[in-house]
Design a protein around this motif. Structure first.
Motif: not given
Length: 257
Positions: A28-32
């Motif tokens: 669930q890492l940030p897309h950025a």
């Protein structure tokens, strides 16, 4: 080269789109953050996830020795159980989600009476070895476990496949009442005036039923190792697809047991 083109808006090759989606599903890492790693715009990562995630969710669930057989519906699970003699384990699981905005219609539907949080509820079915055979009947957390799975037509399937047997917890006691020869649920707790022998018999039966449900609890625990199913922080409309994709991926591994 990880990507095609040289500008900030270039597209990822298919392999990298798959890898990006798997990483986001797992951690669930940030897309950025992934956009920085790949040297692309954040929207490129988002588009990749929106492309690959539904493909993973639609793959279906692997079965041991299935030679490519995958279960894509609850009807497939019952047909498989009838053909192989597998006894099903059925349980519900909840994942905390973002709270809907104030004054939005249906906001209270997500408040779980059990967890006192905003959740989405999912029904999980495993075999006696804890291998995931199906996840579905995904609904707002306020809905009762049994109501959710009945909406998938499970009653009709028990009628259609009278040889199929299932072990369930107390949340599905109504199914056991409707299909006493096929569904086994924990017994009701004795009343206050029950004798010590009755209480002891109930406790023994409850523990035995709890032991029979351990495989599906293990299946749920394997899903919860993926961070989005510990606490989902994405948009609610993508939760169902996310859960299905993760469960299908887990089934690939557990089918090899």
């Amino acid at each position: 080269m990880r990507a095609e083109g040289g500008g900030p808006d270039h597209q990822l090759v298919f392999t990298d789109r798959v890898i990006v989606t798997l990483v986001i599903l797992r951690f669930q890492l940030p897309h950025a953050a992934l956009a920085v790693f790949y040297g692309v715009d954040r929207s490129t990562i988002t588009r990749a996830v929106h492309e690959i995630r539904p493909l993973l969710a639609a793959r279906g669930f692997a079965v041991p020795g299935g030679a490519g057989l995958r279960l894509r519906s609850l009807a497939d699970v019952f047909a498989y159980a009838a053909a192989t003699g597998v006894e099903l384990r059925i349980d519900g699981t909840e994942t905390q989600i973002r709270r809907p905005r104030a004054n939005r219609p249906g906001r209270r539907a997500f408040v779980s009476g059990k967890r006192k949080q905003n959740t989405k509820k999912t029904t999980v079915i495993s075999d006696d070895a804890g291998r995931t055979l199906w996840t579905g009947a995904i609904c707002p957390g306020r809905m009762h476990d049994q109501t959710a799975v009945k909406s998938e037509g499970i009653g009709d399937l028990f009628v259609q496949y009278p040889q199929v047997r299932a072990q369930v917890d107390a949340g599905y006691r109504g199914l056991a009442k409707d299909f006493p020869e096929q569904v086994t649920a924990p017994p009701k707790k004795p009343g206050k005036n029950a004798s010590s022998d009755e209480v002891a018999a109930w406790e023994e039966a409850r523990k035995a039923q709890s032991s029979r449900l351990i495989p599906v609890e293990h299946a749920n625990a394997e899903h919860k190792q993926w961070r989005p199913l510990q606490r989902y922080i994405g948009r609610r409309e993508y939760y169902d697809q996310t859960h299905q994709a993760i469960a299908c991926l887990v089934s690939d591994r557990t089918a090899m047991r």
